[in-house]
Motif scaffolding. Structure first.
Motif, short mmCIF file in Angstrom:
data_model
loop_
_atom_site.label_atom_id
_atom_site.label_comp_id
_atom_site.label_asym_id
_atom_site.label_seq_id
_atom_site.Cartn_x
_atom_site.Cartn_y
_atom_site.Cartn_z
N GLY A 27 25.78 18.09 20.75
CA GLY A 27 25.65 16.97 20.85
C GLY A 27 24.61 16.60 21.72
O GLY A 27 23.57 15.06 21.61
N PHE A 28 24.44 17.70 21.88
CA PHE A 28 22.44 17.35 22.14
C PHE A 28 21.32 17.52 21.76
O PHE A 28 20.52 18.16 20.74
N GLU A 29 20.13 16.68 22.21
CA GLU A 29 19.51 17.01 22.01
C GLU A 29 18.21 16.92 22.51
O GLU A 29 17.65 17.52 23.35
N ALA A 30 16.41 17.55 21.66
CA ALA A 30 15.65 17.03 23.60
C ALA A 30 14.26 17.06 22.27
O ALA A 30 14.00 17.39 20.91
N GLU A 31 13.01 16.19 22.97
CA GLU A 31 12.23 16.26 22.14
C GLU A 31 11.11 16.81 22.82
O GLU A 31 11.08 16.81 24.16
N PHE A 32 10.50 17.43 21.92
CA PHE A 32 9.14 18.20 22.02
C PHE A 32 7.62 16.87 22.46
O PHE A 32 7.77 16.24 21.75
N ASN A 33 7.32 17.17 23.53
CA ASN A 33 5.91 16.12 23.46
C ASN A 33 4.66 17.46 24.01
O ASN A 33 4.65 17.67 24.92
N LYS A 34 3.94 17.48 23.30
CA LYS A 34 2.70 17.95 22.83
C LYS A 34 2.04 17.75 24.47
O LYS A 34 1.58 18.92 25.25
N VAL A 57 17.68 16.45 31.01
CA VAL A 57 17.64 16.97 32.36
C VAL A 57 15.80 18.19 31.80
O VAL A 57 15.92 18.64 30.49
N LYS A 58 15.86 18.26 32.54
CA LYS A 58 13.78 17.65 32.28
C LYS A 58 12.68 19.89 33.07
O LYS A 58 13.34 20.46 32.82
N CYS A 59 11.96 19.29 31.77
CA CYS A 59 11.28 21.11 31.07
C CYS A 59 9.87 21.15 30.68
O CYS A 59 9.47 19.84 30.06
N THR A 60 8.93 21.83 31.30
CA THR A 60 7.79 21.82 31.44
C THR A 60 7.64 22.78 31.22
O THR A 60 7.94 23.70 32.03
N TYR A 61 6.30 23.14 30.20
CA TYR A 61 5.81 24.28 30.05
C TYR A 61 4.65 24.90 29.59
O TYR A 61 3.73 23.94 29.64
N PRO A 65 4.17 26.07 21.36
CA PRO A 65 5.09 27.57 21.71
C PRO A 65 6.12 27.57 20.20
O PRO A 65 6.86 26.45 20.03
N TYR A 66 7.51 28.45 21.52
CA TYR A 66 8.61 28.08 20.59
C TYR A 66 9.40 28.07 22.34
O TYR A 66 9.36 28.44 22.75
N LEU A 89 11.60 15.72 17.91
CA LEU A 89 13.53 15.52 18.17
C LEU A 89 13.77 16.47 17.66
O LEU A 89 14.09 16.58 16.22
N VAL A 90 14.91 17.54 18.42
CA VAL A 90 15.20 18.59 17.69
C VAL A 90 17.20 18.47 17.80
O VAL A 90 17.33 17.62 19.12
N LYS A 91 17.60 18.97 17.04
CA LYS A 91 18.72 17.97 17.35
C LYS A 91 20.63 19.47 17.52
O LYS A 91 19.84 20.21 16.98
#
Lengths: 111, 115
Positions: B62-69, B21-25, B31-32, B56-58
């Protein structure tokens, strides 16, 4: 673990009536937020309190007001209700500016 | 000003397949970042957050998300989707140096996992 408690869970009011929603934050959380979520919408920020003082104000109508009491619970007062005020109202609390924990919400229906 | 974009209103995935599931900010400074899940007529449940450290945040379930600055993204992922993951997912942001200012949410993405 204690969560954010909101009451009532459901509320039905007629147009032009008033409503009061209550929120009890997680103990030792210093910040309370109020959000409004319309059907199929994302949560919209209304107002927040930090240590019982209003800290930020969002898209809260002038007909609405809120306060935080000495025991840290907060109340959202809504007057002259309109049909468009029908929504889910969420309270959230946080500490140290990190994630916010949300209550189950109050579903307000204005008829 | 802070903002979040979730470009997909709806994501459909077969059970057992990986999901994204995509997200850009957009935020001034660092950011937090947060992900929340909402089931019908329920409150928002916190899933995970990025504050600092590993990209990479867990999180929960079982979900995880990857922060890409460089891409200002924080996509939510799960290696194997479950039918019970079907819900509405919100990405949220706060500027790190903004104290206790409110979270700003994206419009939400409805995830449907098909058996």
């Amino acid at each position: 673990a204690a969560g954010v408690i909101q009451s009532p869970r459901h509320l039905i009011k007629e147009k032009r009536e008033t409503a009061t929603l209550k929120c009890y934050p997680i103990p030792r959380h210093d910040t309370v937020y109020w959000y409004q979520q319309g059907p199929g919408q994302d949560p919209q920020f209304l107002i927040s309190f930090y240590e019982k003082m209003q800290s930020d104000k969002g898209s809260i109508p002038d007909r609405f007001s809120a306060q935080q009491f000495s025991d840290y619970h907060s109340e959202l007062n809504m007057s002259s209700l309109e049909l468009g005020d029908s929504a889910l109202y969420f309270c959230a609390s946080s500490s140290d500016g990190s994630e916010a924990f949300f209550g189950q919400g109050t579903r307000l229906t204005v008829v | 000003a802070q903002s979040v974009a979730q470009p997909e209103d709806q994501v459909n995935v077969a059970e057992g397949n990986p999901l994204t599931v995509k997200c850009t900010y957009s935020v001034s400074g660092n950011p937090y970042l947060f992900w929340y899940v909402q089931y019908p007529n329920r409150g928002l449940q916190f899933l995970l957050k990025y504050i600092t450290g590993d990209n990479l945040v867990k999180g929960s379930y079982g979900f995880e998300a990857e922060f890409n600055k460089s891409q200002t993204s924080f996509h939510l992922k799960k290696p194997s989707a479950l039918v019970s993951d079907s819900a509405l997912y919100f990405c949220a942001v706060r500027a790190r140096d903004s104290g206790n200012t409110p979270l700003v949410f994206g419009k939400g993405t409805r995830l449907s996992v098909i058996a």
